[in-house]
Motif scaffolding. Structure first.
Motif, PDB file in Angstrom:
ATOM      1  N   UNK A   1       0.848  -1.192   0.000  1.00 57.57           N
ATOM      2  CA  UNK A   1       0.000   0.000   0.000  1.00 57.57           C
ATOM      3  C   UNK A   1       0.886   1.244   0.000  1.00 57.57           C
ATOM      4  N   UNK A   2       0.752   2.098  -1.027  1.00 53.57           N
ATOM      5  CA  UNK A   2       1.480   3.366  -1.082  1.00 53.57           C
ATOM      6  C   UNK A   2       0.516   4.469  -1.498  1.00 53.57           C
ATOM      7  N   UNK A   3       1.005   5.696  -1.463  1.00 55.49           N
ATOM      8  CA  UNK A   3       0.158   6.823  -1.852  1.00 55.49           C
ATOM      9  C   UNK A   3      -0.167   6.797  -3.342  1.00 55.49           C
ATOM     10  N   UNK A   4       0.580   6.025  -4.119  1.00 53.21           N
ATOM     11  CA  UNK A   4       0.354   5.968  -5.559  1.00 53.21           C
ATOM     12  C   UNK A   4      -0.714   4.946  -5.959  1.00 53.21           C
ATOM     13  N   UNK A   5      -1.202   4.176  -5.006  1.00 54.61           N
ATOM     14  CA  UNK A   5      -2.157   3.118  -5.340  1.00 54.61           C
ATOM     15  C   UNK A   5      -3.488   3.657  -5.861  1.00 54.61           C
ATOM     16  N   UNK A   6      -3.828   4.900  -5.514  1.00 49.93           N
ATOM     17  CA  UNK A   6      -5.099   5.466  -5.946  1.00 49.93           C
ATOM     18  C   UNK A   6      -5.050   6.057  -7.357  1.00 49.93           C
ATOM     19  N   UNK A   7      -3.889   6.053  -7.987  1.00 48.43           N
ATOM     20  CA  UNK A   7      -3.779   6.566  -9.350  1.00 48.43           C
ATOM     21  C   UNK A   7      -4.164   5.459 -10.322  1.00 48.43           C
ATOM     22  N   UNK A   8      -5.306   5.599 -10.952  1.00 47.70           N
ATOM     23  CA  UNK A   8      -5.878   4.546 -11.782  1.00 47.70           C
ATOM     24  C   UNK A   8      -5.289   4.593 -13.194  1.00 47.70           C
ATOM     25  N   UNK A   9      -4.721   3.470 -13.630  1.00 49.03           N
ATOM     26  CA  UNK A   9      -4.234   3.359 -14.997  1.00 49.03           C
ATOM     27  C   UNK A   9      -3.061   4.260 -15.334  1.00 49.03           C
ATOM     28  N   UNK A 177     -12.746  -0.350 -17.763  1.00 52.12           N
ATOM     29  CA  UNK A 177     -12.657  -1.453 -16.805  1.00 52.12           C
ATOM     30  C   UNK A 177     -11.903  -1.045 -15.543  1.00 52.12           C
ATOM     31  N   UNK A 178     -10.822  -0.260 -15.722  1.00 52.65           N
ATOM     32  CA  UNK A 178     -10.028   0.168 -14.568  1.00 52.65           C
ATOM     33  C   UNK A 178     -10.837   1.080 -13.654  1.00 52.65           C
ATOM     34  N   UNK A 179     -11.576   2.013 -14.246  1.00 49.86           N
ATOM     35  CA  UNK A 179     -12.396   2.932 -13.447  1.00 49.86           C
ATOM     36  C   UNK A 179     -13.529   2.167 -12.762  1.00 49.86           C
ATOM     37  N   UNK A 180     -14.167   1.259 -13.495  1.00 43.29           N
ATOM     38  CA  UNK A 180     -15.253   0.467 -12.902  1.00 43.29           C
ATOM     39  C   UNK A 180     -14.742  -0.365 -11.734  1.00 43.29           C
ATOM     40  N   UNK A 181     -13.548  -0.906 -11.865  1.00 40.13           N
ATOM     41  CA  UNK A 181     -12.959  -1.713 -10.785  1.00 40.13           C
ATOM     42  C   UNK A 181     -12.772  -0.867  -9.528  1.00 40.13           C
ATOM     43  N   UNK A 182     -12.318   0.369  -9.689  1.00 37.22           N
ATOM     44  CA  UNK A 182     -12.144   1.265  -8.537  1.00 37.22           C
ATOM     45  C   UNK A 182     -13.486   1.542  -7.867  1.00 37.22           C
ATOM     46  N   UNK A 183     -14.513   1.827  -8.663  1.00 34.98           N
ATOM     47  CA  UNK A 183     -15.834   2.115  -8.090  1.00 34.98           C
ATOM     48  C   UNK A 183     -16.388   0.898  -7.347  1.00 34.98           C
ATOM     49  N   UNK A 184     -16.182  -0.272  -7.914  1.00 35.35           N
ATOM     50  CA  UNK A 184     -16.734  -1.484  -7.309  1.00 35.35           C
ATOM     51  C   UNK A 184     -15.995  -1.878  -6.038  1.00 35.35           C
TER      52      UNK A 184
END
Length: 391
Positions: A1-9, A177-184
């Protein structure tokens, strides 16, 4: 877990920023830190996460572990309370030279906790020409351990002299797909809803989140996308324009009314209104009227910006609709329709018009955006667009 994990794609950008954060740690320890520089420019289309990437990088610079994501330093950066992070977001139509000079003075201070002094300038492209020149001088001669993180849609939105002194980090639009995965996974959104929101938002993470979680946002989208089939005559075009502009005005009022009242009240108290006692009166002291006028000007500029952003978002929704129509007219295999939930309306318009007419309508919308950016009266600009969209 790092601060960069929330950057999608954004794998490529994450790799660059991670290496730079490690180099920054070497500098703090007394080493050379090859790969670290004092000025960065984050670019990318709306919704790509420019500001999120810059803030994550700020956390990595200020965290002793290079952005672990769970220490106090990371937490303070991510919520905007770290003493060595100066975060700036222009609220109005532009960012003045006076504001920039004040920012430069604040940036000149040494870091309080011994690592870096980070200036995160969101929407840096809104700086006026004189403000950009002042910013250039600060970037050319930065204080030790000061890092500038500038955010803009594209490199060309910044002065070439500023671009040439910054290291560029270009972010891309994440896939559906990447954005949907984050929302889900992060917001517990059902998969079908998550995929609908990600597709409709065309990779804009914030927009996708709002569509998935806010019924009001979905209703506004439906209202905008119902416009093409409602333009059956001149009167309907004028009515549609009125509704669109009125909705933008209402959103601006809802977003600013309470904040304006709070700011005005605080400023009046600061300048002594309502004070009592020897030598005091109940009105504003000297200088208060000028400060109040300056605040009102900023508030008007902020309301105009919010109204313009709201209208622009609606226009981009319409562009996505006609882009889908064009894709169906050319029977483009493999092209994902952003508005697949409106396939019947898309199909009807695709069959009843030509690709040339669809392109003309897209041009009319883009011209309306340009007119609004040039401060043309919104009602007139939107009415002209609606008439051009009429079958």
């Amino acid at each position: 877990m790092t601060v960069f994990d929330d950057l999608v794609g954004q794998d490529q950008a994450i790799a660059v920023l991670s290496r730079a954060a490690a180099a920054a740690g070497e500098v703090v320890a007394g080493g050379r830190g090859a790969g670290m520089t004092h000025a960065w420019l984050f670019t990318g289309p709306p919704g790509s996460g420019r500001e999120d990437a810059a803030r994550a990088f700020a956390a990595a610079l200020l965290c002793p572990d290079g952005g672990c994501g769970h220490c106090d330093q990371c937490h303070q950066v991510l919520i905007g309370s770290h003493p060595d992070l100066e975060s700036v977001r222009p609220e109005g139509l532009s960012y003045s030279v006076k504001q920039t000079r004040e920012l430069i003075l604040r940036a000149a201070g040494a870091p309080t906790q011994g690592r870096w002094r980070v200036i995160l300038f969101e929407d840096a492209d809104r700086a006026t020409e004189s403000a950009a020149n002042a910013l250039l001088k600060a970037i050319e001669e930065p204080p030790p351990r000061t890092v500038w993180l500038l955010c803009a849609p594209a490199p060309d939105d910044m002065m070439i002299t500023i671009r040439s002194r910054c290291r560029l980090v270009n972010l891309t639009t994440p896939g559906t797909e990447a954005v949907a995965h984050v929302l889900a996974t992060r917001h517990s959104v059902p998969w079908e809803t998550a995929r609908f929101a990600a597709r409709a938002a065309q990779g804009h993470i914030g927009r996708a989140r709002a569509l998935a979680l806010d019924e009001g946002v979905r209703a506004r989208r439906e209202a905008v996308l119902s416009i093409p089939r409602s333009l059956t005559g001149v009167g309907e075009c004028v009515s549609a324009a009125e509704r669109l502009v009125k909705t933008a005005e209402e959103e601006a009022a809802a977003a600013t009314t309470a904040l304006n009242e709070s700011e005005t009240s605080e400023l009046r108290k600061l300048y002594g209104e309502g004070s009592s006692g020897k030598g005091l009166n109940r009105g504003l002291v000297r200088g208060g009227a000028g400060a109040l006028k300056e605040l009102e000007d900023r508030q008007k500029s902020r309301a105009t910006r919010i109204k313009r952003d709201s209208l622009d978002a609606a226009l981009l929704e319409l562009v996505s609709f006609y882009r889908d129509v064009l894709a169906m007219q050319f029977a483009a295999a493999g092209v994902e329709l952003a508005n697949d939930d409106l396939r019947f309306d898309l199909d009807q318009l695709a069959k009843s018009s030509t690709p040339e007419e669809t392109l003309r309508r897209i041009d009319a919308i883009m011209q309306c955006r340009e007119r609004l950016a040039a401060n043309v009266n919104p009602q007139m600009a939107v009415e002209a667009m609606m008439l051009a969209l009429r079958p």
